[in-house]
Design a protein around this motif. Structure first.
Motif, mmCIF file in Angstrom:
data_model
loop_
_atom_site.group_PDB
_atom_site.id
_atom_site.type_symbol
_atom_site.label_atom_id
_atom_site.label_comp_id
_atom_site.label_asym_id
_atom_site.label_seq_id
_atom_site.Cartn_x
_atom_site.Cartn_y
_atom_site.Cartn_z
ATOM 1 N N THR A 6 -1.836 -5.787 10.696
ATOM 2 C CA THR A 6 -2.127 -4.981 9.594
ATOM 3 C C THR A 6 -1.151 -3.493 9.661
ATOM 4 O O THR A 6 -0.667 -3.304 10.794
ATOM 5 C CB THR A 6 -3.579 -4.140 9.492
ATOM 6 O OG1 THR A 6 -3.708 -3.521 10.593
ATOM 7 C CG2 THR A 6 -4.662 -5.366 9.375
ATOM 8 N N ASP A 7 -0.726 -3.171 8.516
ATOM 9 C CA ASP A 7 -0.061 -1.727 8.650
ATOM 10 C C ASP A 7 -0.519 -1.179 7.145
ATOM 11 O O ASP A 7 -0.658 -1.764 6.248
ATOM 12 C CB ASP A 7 1.536 -1.966 8.827
ATOM 13 C CG ASP A 7 2.129 -0.706 9.177
ATOM 14 O OD1 ASP A 7 1.445 0.222 9.877
ATOM 15 O OD2 ASP A 7 3.359 -0.693 9.053
ATOM 16 N N GLY A 8 -0.362 0.406 7.360
ATOM 17 C CA GLY A 8 -0.401 0.927 6.199
ATOM 18 C C GLY A 8 0.768 2.231 6.054
ATOM 19 O O GLY A 8 1.503 2.546 6.827
ATOM 20 N N TYR A 19 -0.692 -0.717 1.755
ATOM 21 C CA TYR A 19 -0.979 -1.504 2.920
ATOM 22 C C TYR A 19 -0.441 -2.853 2.765
ATOM 23 O O TYR A 19 -0.367 -3.675 1.991
ATOM 24 C CB TYR A 19 -2.704 -1.759 3.076
ATOM 25 C CG TYR A 19 -3.182 -2.413 2.007
ATOM 26 C CD1 TYR A 19 -3.351 -3.907 2.037
ATOM 27 C CD2 TYR A 19 -3.797 -1.795 0.767
ATOM 28 C CE1 TYR A 19 -4.084 -4.735 1.056
ATOM 29 C CE2 TYR A 19 -4.331 -2.861 -0.114
ATOM 30 C CZ TYR A 19 -4.456 -4.106 0.033
ATOM 31 O OH TYR A 19 -5.137 -4.870 -1.087
ATOM 32 N N SER A 33 -1.051 -7.446 -0.197
ATOM 33 C CA SER A 33 -0.971 -6.194 -0.023
ATOM 34 C C SER A 33 -1.284 -5.222 -1.378
ATOM 35 O O SER A 33 -1.769 -6.224 -2.192
ATOM 36 C CB SER A 33 0.700 -6.029 0.003
ATOM 37 O OG SER A 33 1.368 -6.585 -1.170
ATOM 38 N N ASN A 41 -1.907 8.082 4.834
ATOM 39 C CA ASN A 41 -1.382 6.940 5.605
ATOM 40 C C ASN A 41 -2.731 6.374 6.354
ATOM 41 O O ASN A 41 -2.834 5.124 6.450
ATOM 42 C CB ASN A 41 -0.388 7.335 6.779
ATOM 43 C CG ASN A 41 0.052 6.211 7.576
ATOM 44 O OD1 ASN A 41 0.895 5.366 7.028
ATOM 45 N ND2 ASN A 41 -0.545 6.345 8.880
ATOM 46 N N MET A 44 -4.535 3.956 4.221
ATOM 47 C CA MET A 44 -3.953 2.645 3.979
ATOM 48 C C MET A 44 -4.068 1.844 5.357
ATOM 49 O O MET A 44 -4.379 0.634 5.209
ATOM 50 C CB MET A 44 -2.563 2.852 3.572
ATOM 51 C CG MET A 44 -2.564 3.392 2.271
ATOM 52 S SD MET A 44 -3.157 2.360 0.904
ATOM 53 C CE MET A 44 -4.956 3.163 0.710
ATOM 54 N N GLU A 45 -3.974 2.336 6.579
ATOM 55 C CA GLU A 45 -4.217 1.567 7.833
ATOM 56 C C GLU A 45 -5.479 0.947 8.027
ATOM 57 O O GLU A 45 -5.822 -0.102 8.214
ATOM 58 C CB GLU A 45 -4.098 2.636 8.906
ATOM 59 C CG GLU A 45 -2.497 3.071 9.318
ATOM 60 C CD GLU A 45 -1.469 2.198 9.802
ATOM 61 O OE1 GLU A 45 -1.944 1.027 9.975
ATOM 62 O OE2 GLU A 45 -0.267 2.721 9.884
ATOM 63 N N ALA A 48 -6.067 -1.682 5.018
ATOM 64 C CA ALA A 48 -5.353 -3.072 5.615
ATOM 65 C C ALA A 48 -6.286 -3.899 6.354
ATOM 66 O O ALA A 48 -6.373 -5.048 6.058
ATOM 67 C CB ALA A 48 -4.385 -2.685 6.370
ATOM 68 N N SER A 67 -2.800 -3.797 15.060
ATOM 69 C CA SER A 67 -2.451 -2.549 14.241
ATOM 70 C C SER A 67 -1.885 -1.670 15.064
ATOM 71 O O SER A 67 -1.987 -1.556 16.363
ATOM 72 C CB SER A 67 -4.053 -1.747 13.762
ATOM 73 O OG SER A 67 -3.539 -0.439 13.019
ATOM 74 N N CYS A 127 4.239 -6.382 7.988
ATOM 75 C CA CYS A 127 3.192 -5.895 7.301
ATOM 76 C C CYS A 127 3.528 -4.351 6.635
ATOM 77 O O CYS A 127 3.414 -4.021 5.559
ATOM 78 C CB CYS A 127 1.975 -5.658 8.307
ATOM 79 S SG CYS A 127 1.276 -7.242 8.486
ATOM 80 N N ALA A 131 3.577 -3.041 2.963
ATOM 81 C CA ALA A 131 2.748 -1.808 2.638
ATOM 82 C C ALA A 131 3.973 -1.006 2.126
ATOM 83 O O ALA A 131 3.592 -0.282 0.920
ATOM 84 C CB ALA A 131 2.473 -1.329 3.889
#
Length: 157
Positions: A6-8, A19, A33, A41, A44-45, A48, A67, A127, A131
């Motif tokens: 995952t990433d935001g 995300y 996404s 942020n 979104m993290e 995700a 993450s 990711c 995002a």
């Protein structure tokens, strides 16, 4: 065993955000996404992770989530979020998302692994691309109603 990466991202923090998620189980691979016109942020993290877990159709799965968010990983692995629940999330941000997370988290056997962001980790880098790209889709950005209502102190949007 299911792996979720995952990433935001948010531009401005708060600002437009998105995300990105990769789910991998054996030979199965899926990318997810989404983007929002105004968010943070950290939201979104966390979103995700929620979206990754929501994509799992069968409960009781062993899931490893990767993450680069210390906010998310430490909140769960150090069990801070469970203390926040006991205190009704007093003075904590993102209550709405944490409640959503906890509802889906309990359906699986989940462990988190923190990875350093922007460190050539292929899935994390992908990711991030997902995002950031989602956050730039100006014509289709969703509204993060909880965030915007809080930001506007409950005023009608």
């Amino acid at each position: 065993m299911i792996e979720i990466f995952t990433d935001g991202a948010a531009s401005g923090n708060p600002g437009p955000g998105g995300y990105g998620v990769i789910l991998r189980a054996g030979s199965h691979y899926k990318e997810l996404s989404g983007g929002f016109r105004m968010t943070t942020n950290n939201r979104m993290e966390l979103l995700a992770v929620i979206e990754g877990l929501n994509a799992i159709k069968k409960p009781g799965q062993q899931v490893t989530i990767y993450s680069d968010s210390k906010y998310v990983v430490d909140s769960v692995e150090k069990k801070w979020v469970f203390g926040w629940v006991k205190k009704g999330f007093k003075d904590k941000k993102n209550k709405d998302l944490w409640i959503r997370f906890l509802a889906i988290y309990k359906l699986h056997d989940v462990k988190f692994i923190w990875i350093k962001g922007h460190n050539d980790h292929p899935e994390n880098e992908r990711c991030d691309v997902l995002a950031v790209a989602a956050s730039k889709r100006r014509d289709i950005l969703a509204i993060d109603y909880e965030f915007e209502a809080e930001k506007n102190k409950g005023l009608l949007l």
